[in-house]
Design an enzyme around this catalytic site. Structure first.
Site, mmCIF file in Angstrom:
data_model
loop_
_atom_site.group_PDB
_atom_site.id
_atom_site.type_symbol
_atom_site.label_atom_id
_atom_site.label_comp_id
_atom_site.label_asym_id
_atom_site.label_seq_id
_atom_site.Cartn_x
_atom_site.Cartn_y
_atom_site.Cartn_z
ATOM 1 N N LYS A 45 42.488 -41.190 -15.944
ATOM 2 C CA LYS A 45 43.578 -41.063 -16.920
ATOM 3 C C LYS A 45 44.674 -42.085 -16.611
ATOM 4 O O LYS A 45 45.023 -42.292 -15.440
ATOM 5 C CB LYS A 45 44.141 -39.639 -16.852
ATOM 6 C CG LYS A 45 45.228 -39.338 -17.882
ATOM 7 C CD LYS A 45 45.709 -37.898 -17.741
ATOM 8 C CE LYS A 45 46.756 -37.518 -18.774
ATOM 9 N NZ LYS A 45 47.246 -36.138 -18.610
ATOM 10 N N SER B 178 46.902 -29.655 -19.516
ATOM 11 C CA SER B 178 46.330 -30.931 -19.976
ATOM 12 C C SER B 178 44.974 -31.327 -19.414
ATOM 13 O O SER B 178 44.392 -32.297 -19.883
ATOM 14 C CB SER B 178 47.309 -32.064 -19.718
ATOM 15 O OG SER B 178 48.253 -32.089 -20.742
ATOM 16 N N SER C 172 46.927 -33.306 -22.726
ATOM 17 C CA SER C 172 47.142 -34.730 -22.872
ATOM 18 C C SER C 172 46.006 -35.596 -22.312
ATOM 19 O O SER C 172 45.930 -36.775 -22.623
ATOM 20 C CB SER C 172 48.440 -35.137 -22.174
ATOM 21 O OG SER C 172 48.378 -34.853 -20.795
HETATM 22 N N1 GLN Z 1 50.955 -29.617 -23.862
HETATM 23 C C1 GLN Z 1 51.805 -29.445 -22.727
HETATM 24 C C2 GLN Z 1 53.006 -30.340 -22.851
HETATM 25 O O1 GLN Z 1 53.077 -31.061 -23.778
HETATM 26 C C3 GLN Z 1 51.063 -29.721 -21.441
HETATM 27 C C4 GLN Z 1 50.896 -31.156 -21.172
HETATM 28 C C5 GLN Z 1 50.307 -31.424 -19.823
HETATM 29 O O2 GLN Z 1 49.739 -30.546 -19.181
HETATM 30 N N2 GLN Z 1 50.490 -32.645 -19.366
HETATM 31 O O3 GLN Z 1 53.870 -30.325 -22.039
#
Ligand code: GLN
Length: 485
Positions: free
Chosen positions: A79, A178, A154
């Site tokens: 990532k 995420s 994400s």
């Molecule tokens: N969807 C959550 C956020 O936007 C989690 C994102 C993540 O785990 N990086 O914060």
């Protein structure tokens, strides 16, 4: 010749060790697959074919000389929030376009030290803020099961890459879900280790009390193998736990006997997609058949997890993102004064979701509001943690859906931040409380979209969640299905 791109980490490793194929062949096959399908999916932001093939040739030479490191010659996707020396790293943000880090994140460096090869960097919501990968500054990633739908986020690029056989496995990060949520939406396995289990040195910070790095894989065994390599204390990250790293693969067993599985009653009353709920209920029966003990539990503060999470994570993000000032790295837009320079750079470089979060977080931390918002959120966070601590005296793992719905359509929730936020309902508690969690495939909805099952364990409880996940996985064939690309 076997279909090399179908192979996960364990199978790739076995094939390489038996000499059935070389690392060059395996790496080439994955790069070829990326050529074929990634134009339509956009799971990768960039690949590093020359570097990867050079490393593969070196791995083959070393193997001939007797080297048998666990991941020798196995290609992986990373990532783009994890720094890779000499390879552009943007966190999905235009503000970091062209940034080439001077060092590699510990988790990636450990994989490379075990012999793994980096294929490329995968797409992500900007600074990992989002649940659909649509917030990337470089365009959305598409779900391999249906290109009109999101892959989750994400770590949507990593999940899509693994699901589409563009990599044997990938690393993602999980601040509020995420790793687990995109794994669920793409039909792969996603593991979020306990807070402190994996070093975050070289991870571009989002919410520092929540961020963890974890693997996205085609099987539970592969998740155990990658965790084995990346786990452990690191002198560069003082939040890593000094605890020994157990042998995770040895903890796996096809039986779930003796595992007490808690079913939170509160998790089945909200608006879950009926097919998701049905799949989860069938999975619970399957666990009972495998010998697990099913125990109803109460986690009444669950409904508070989302507001608490969004207060804490935006506050931390507003502090972490203060460093992007156009002076030290990345985008730089001239202004008339130094302050104007910051403003121009940040105004041009950050996308709308990132700006929204910086504003919310700055507000929550500002004098006069700190007690009412940030402090209050931290207090409620403690209550949620105590609830989980109590639950874990009665059960070994907590079972729930990973996401309340299957993959939604691209664009469906972009203009409705609240709807997007609700997709995190089952995942944020693990991060707020430092727990570990895993998502495994547990079925498909009527449109052929994958459904994920989440198992949460206490801090450093990775062995038990991996064991339960493995027993379940081995008794089903959900993880063997492949999207038609
Ligand atoms: N969807 C959550 C956020 O936007 C989690 C994102 C993540 O785990 N990086 O914060």
């Amino acid at each position: 010749m076997e279909q090399l791109t179908n192979l996960g980490v364990a199978d790739a490793r076995a094939g390489l060790a038996d000499g059935r194929f070389s690392s060059v062949e395996l790496t080439q096959a994955n790069l070829q697959r990326i050529e074929e399908v990634d134009g339509a999916l956009h799971a990768y932001l960039r690949t590093t074919p020359a570097k990867a093939l050079e490393a593969a040739a070196e791995a083959d030479r070393l193997r001939a000389d007797g080297d048998d490191r666990p991941l020798l010659g196995v290609p992986l996707a990373i990532k783009d929030v994890l720094m890779t020396e000499g390879i552009e790293t943007t966190a999905g943000s235009r503000i970091l376009e062209g940034f080439v880090p001077p060092y590699t994140a510990t988790a990636v460096q450990k994989l490379e030290a075990a012999g793994a090869i980096v294929l490329g960097k995968t797409n992500t919501d900007e600074f990992a803020m989002g649940s659909s990968t649509e917030n990337s500054g470089y365009g959305a990633t598409r779900n391999p099961w249906d290109a009109e739908r999101v892959p989750g986020g994400s770590s949507g690029g990593s999940a899509a890459a693994v699901a589409a056989d563009e990599a044997p496995a990938a690393l993602g990060t999980d601040t509020g879900g995420s790793v687990r949520q995109p794994a669920a939406l793409c039909g792969v396995v996603g593991l979020k280790p306990s807070y402190g289990r994996v070093s975050r040195y070289g991870l571009i910070a989002y919410g520092s009390s929540l961020d963890q790095i974890g693997p996205l894989t085609k099987s539970v065994v592969d998740a155990a193998l990658l965790l084995q390599v990346i786990a452990g204390a690191d002198s560069h990250d003082s939040t890593t736990l000094p605890a020994d790293v157990p042998n995770y693969a040895e903890a796996l067993s096809e039986k779930a006997e003796g595992i007490r599985i808690g079913i939170p009653q509160e998790y089945f009353v909200q608006g879950i997609q009926p097919e998701v709920e049905a799949a989860i209920r069938i999975a619970i029966e399957q666990f009972a058949t495998l010998g697990a003990e099913i125990v109803p539990i109460q986690l009444p503060s669950t409904e508070l997890a989302l507001p608490v999470y969004y207060m804490v994570v935006t506050a931390e993000a507003s502090a972490n993102l203060a460093r992007y000032d156009g002076i030290r790295f990345g985008l730089s837009v001239d202004g008339e004064t130094i302050f104007d320079h910051f403003r121009q750079t940040r105004g041009a470089g950050f996308g709308p979701e990132v700006k929204r979060r910086i504003m919310l977080g700055t507000y929550a931390l500002s004098a006069g509001y700190y007690d009412a918002y940030y402090l209050k959120a931290q207090q409620v966070r403690t209550l949620i943690r105590q609830e989980f601590e109590r639950a874990f005296t009665e059960v070994d793992v907590v079972l729930s859906p990973t996401s309340p719905t299957t993959a939604f359509r691209i664009g469906e929730k972009v203009d409705d931040p609240m709807a997007m936020i609700l997709t995190d309902i089952f995942t944020t508690t693990a991060n707020l409380c430092g727990l570990c969690g895993i998502s495994v495939p547990c079925g498909f909805d009527g449109e052929g979209l994958p459904i994920g099952l989440q198992l949460l364990g206490p801090s450093l409880g990775e062995e038990v969640i991996l064991r339960a996940a493995y027993a379940y996985e081995q008794s089903t064939d959900w993880h063997l299905r492949r999207p038609n690309l």
